[in-house]
Design a protein around this motif. Sequence first.
Motif, PDB file in Angstrom:
ATOM      1  N   TYR A 126     -26.776-100.953 -33.688  1.00 53.17           N
ATOM      2  CA  TYR A 126     -25.756-100.832 -32.519  1.00 53.17           C
ATOM      3  C   TYR A 126     -26.567 -99.622 -31.486  1.00 53.17           C
ATOM      4  O   TYR A 126     -26.389-100.226 -30.367  1.00 53.17           O
ATOM      5  N   PHE A 127     -26.829 -98.684 -31.803  1.00 53.17           N
ATOM      6  CA  PHE A 127     -27.360 -97.669 -30.760  1.00 53.17           C
ATOM      7  C   PHE A 127     -28.723 -97.187 -31.201  1.00 53.17           C
ATOM      8  O   PHE A 127     -28.877 -96.632 -32.399  1.00 53.17           O
ATOM      9  N   VAL A 128     -29.590 -97.638 -30.433  1.00 53.54           N
ATOM     10  CA  VAL A 128     -31.053 -97.245 -30.598  1.00 53.54           C
ATOM     11  C   VAL A 128     -31.645 -96.882 -29.314  1.00 53.54           C
ATOM     12  O   VAL A 128     -31.293 -97.080 -28.429  1.00 53.54           O
ATOM     13  N   ALA A 129     -32.790 -96.051 -29.530  1.00 49.90           N
ATOM     14  CA  ALA A 129     -33.603 -95.810 -28.322  1.00 49.90           C
ATOM     15  C   ALA A 129     -35.066 -95.464 -28.833  1.00 49.90           C
ATOM     16  O   ALA A 129     -35.404 -95.183 -30.113  1.00 49.90           O
ATOM     17  N   SER A 130     -35.826 -95.738 -27.831  1.00 49.73           N
ATOM     18  CA  SER A 130     -37.291 -95.416 -28.076  1.00 49.73           C
ATOM     19  C   SER A 130     -37.573 -93.974 -28.332  1.00 49.73           C
ATOM     20  O   SER A 130     -36.926 -93.279 -28.161  1.00 49.73           O
ATOM     21  N   GLY A 131     -38.629 -93.994 -29.152  1.00 50.10           N
ATOM     22  CA  GLY A 131     -38.980 -92.610 -29.715  1.00 50.10           C
ATOM     23  C   GLY A 131     -39.741 -92.599 -30.817  1.00 50.10           C
ATOM     24  O   GLY A 131     -40.025 -93.578 -31.599  1.00 50.10           O
ATOM     25  N   GLU A 132     -39.959 -91.507 -31.533  1.00 49.07           N
ATOM     26  CA  GLU A 132     -40.485 -91.299 -32.828  1.00 49.07           C
ATOM     27  C   GLU A 132     -39.935 -92.339 -33.864  1.00 49.07           C
ATOM     28  O   GLU A 132     -40.790 -92.683 -34.710  1.00 49.07           O
ATOM     29  N   LEU A 133     -38.770 -91.855 -34.195  1.00 51.38           N
ATOM     30  CA  LEU A 133     -37.970 -92.649 -35.282  1.00 51.38           C
ATOM     31  C   LEU A 133     -38.109 -94.321 -34.998  1.00 51.38           C
ATOM     32  O   LEU A 133     -38.547 -94.975 -36.039  1.00 51.38           O
ATOM     33  N   MET A 134     -38.039 -94.607 -33.751  1.00 50.00           N
ATOM     34  CA  MET A 134     -37.972 -96.414 -33.295  1.00 50.00           C
ATOM     35  C   MET A 134     -39.375 -96.427 -33.712  1.00 50.00           C
ATOM     36  O   MET A 134     -39.566 -97.745 -34.167  1.00 50.00           O
ATOM     37  N   ASP A 135     -40.511 -95.790 -33.295  1.00 52.43           N
ATOM     38  CA  ASP A 135     -41.849 -96.131 -33.477  1.00 52.43           C
ATOM     39  C   ASP A 135     -42.211 -96.474 -34.950  1.00 52.43           C
ATOM     40  O   ASP A 135     -42.683 -97.098 -35.566  1.00 52.43           O
ATOM     41  N   GLN A 136     -41.607 -95.587 -36.046  1.00 51.12           N
ATOM     42  CA  GLN A 136     -41.594 -95.728 -37.469  1.00 51.12           C
ATOM     43  C   GLN A 136     -40.989 -96.968 -37.929  1.00 51.12           C
ATOM     44  O   GLN A 136     -41.659 -97.712 -38.695  1.00 51.12           O
ATOM     45  N   PHE A 137     -40.052 -97.540 -37.297  1.00 54.02           N
ATOM     46  CA  PHE A 137     -39.145 -98.533 -37.989  1.00 54.02           C
ATOM     47  C   PHE A 137     -40.213 -99.843 -37.429  1.00 54.02           C
ATOM     48  O   PHE A 137     -40.258-100.541 -37.906  1.00 54.02           O
ATOM     49  N   ILE A 138     -40.543 -99.590 -36.019  1.00 48.49           N
ATOM     50  CA  ILE A 138     -41.480-100.830 -35.596  1.00 48.49           C
ATOM     51  C   ILE A 138     -42.800-101.151 -36.284  1.00 48.49           C
ATOM     52  O   ILE A 138     -43.073-102.053 -36.830  1.00 48.49           O
ATOM     53  N   GLU A 139     -43.388 -99.995 -36.782  1.00 47.06           N
ATOM     54  CA  GLU A 139     -44.519 -99.829 -37.749  1.00 47.06           C
ATOM     55  C   GLU A 139     -44.246-100.405 -38.833  1.00 47.06           C
ATOM     56  O   GLU A 139     -44.915-101.212 -39.472  1.00 47.06           O
ATOM     57  N   ALA A 140     -43.036 -99.983 -39.561  1.00 45.98           N
ATOM     58  CA  ALA A 140     -42.792-100.436 -40.677  1.00 45.98           C
ATOM     59  C   ALA A 140     -42.562-102.130 -40.708  1.00 45.98           C
ATOM     60  O   ALA A 140     -42.519-102.842 -41.664  1.00 45.98           O
ATOM     61  N   LEU A 141     -41.715-102.356 -39.723  1.00 45.36           N
ATOM     62  CA  LEU A 141     -41.315-103.859 -39.718  1.00 45.36           C
ATOM     63  C   LEU A 141     -42.613-104.836 -39.386  1.00 45.36           C
ATOM     64  O   LEU A 141     -42.530-105.856 -39.822  1.00 45.36           O
ATOM     65  N   THR A 142     -43.452-104.161 -38.610  1.00 42.28           N
ATOM     66  CA  THR A 142     -44.498-104.953 -38.271  1.00 42.28           C
ATOM     67  C   THR A 142     -45.457-105.096 -39.445  1.00 42.28           C
ATOM     68  O   THR A 142     -46.118-106.225 -39.662  1.00 42.28           O
ATOM     69  N   GLN A 143     -45.507-104.021 -40.520  1.00 42.58           N
ATOM     70  CA  GLN A 143     -46.468-104.241 -41.458  1.00 42.58           C
ATOM     71  C   GLN A 143     -45.670-105.290 -42.504  1.00 42.58           C
ATOM     72  O   GLN A 143     -46.336-106.101 -43.289  1.00 42.58           O
ATOM     73  N   ALA A 144     -44.404-105.333 -42.646  1.00 40.47           N
ATOM     74  CA  ALA A 144     -43.632-106.052 -43.581  1.00 40.47           C
ATOM     75  C   ALA A 144     -43.788-107.464 -43.085  1.00 40.47           C
ATOM     76  O   ALA A 144     -44.163-108.483 -43.934  1.00 40.47           O
ATOM     77  N   ALA A 145     -43.984-108.067 -41.772  1.00 38.59           N
ATOM     78  CA  ALA A 145     -44.118-109.064 -41.204  1.00 38.59           C
ATOM     79  C   ALA A 145     -45.491-109.482 -41.526  1.00 38.59           C
ATOM     80  O   ALA A 145     -45.794-110.587 -41.814  1.00 38.59           O
ATOM     81  N   SER A 146     -46.492-108.758 -41.286  1.00 42.49           N
ATOM     82  CA  SER A 146     -47.850-108.916 -41.671  1.00 42.49           C
ATOM     83  C   SER A 146     -48.058-109.498 -43.249  1.00 42.49           C
ATOM     84  O   SER A 146     -49.043-109.951 -43.621  1.00 42.49           O
ATOM     85  N   ARG A 147     -47.265-108.986 -43.997  1.00 50.07           N
ATOM     86  CA  ARG A 147     -46.980-109.453 -45.340  1.00 50.07           C
ATOM     87  C   ARG A 147     -46.247-110.535 -45.707  1.00 50.07           C
ATOM     88  O   ARG A 147     -46.360-111.001 -46.949  1.00 50.07           O
TER      89      ARG A 147
END
Length: 71
Positions: free
Chosen positions: A28-49
Amino acid sequence: MLIDGKRYFSVMLQAIARSSQSLLLEFYFVASGELMDQFIEALTQAASRGVVVRILVDAIGGRGLSHQDRS
């Protein structure tokens, strides 16, 4: 029940790392930054699996995302 942000997000990131089939996340409430970078990296890795990743972000609450993070 997880009420502490650091603990909650840590558990979420661990679950993403262990995922093997699909993920459906709703934010619901998200913003770019360090935490979102961690989620993007984790989700990108999951998709690559081969994990099917779906994310729903609220149009108002997602205004804090950069154009790059939206793509």
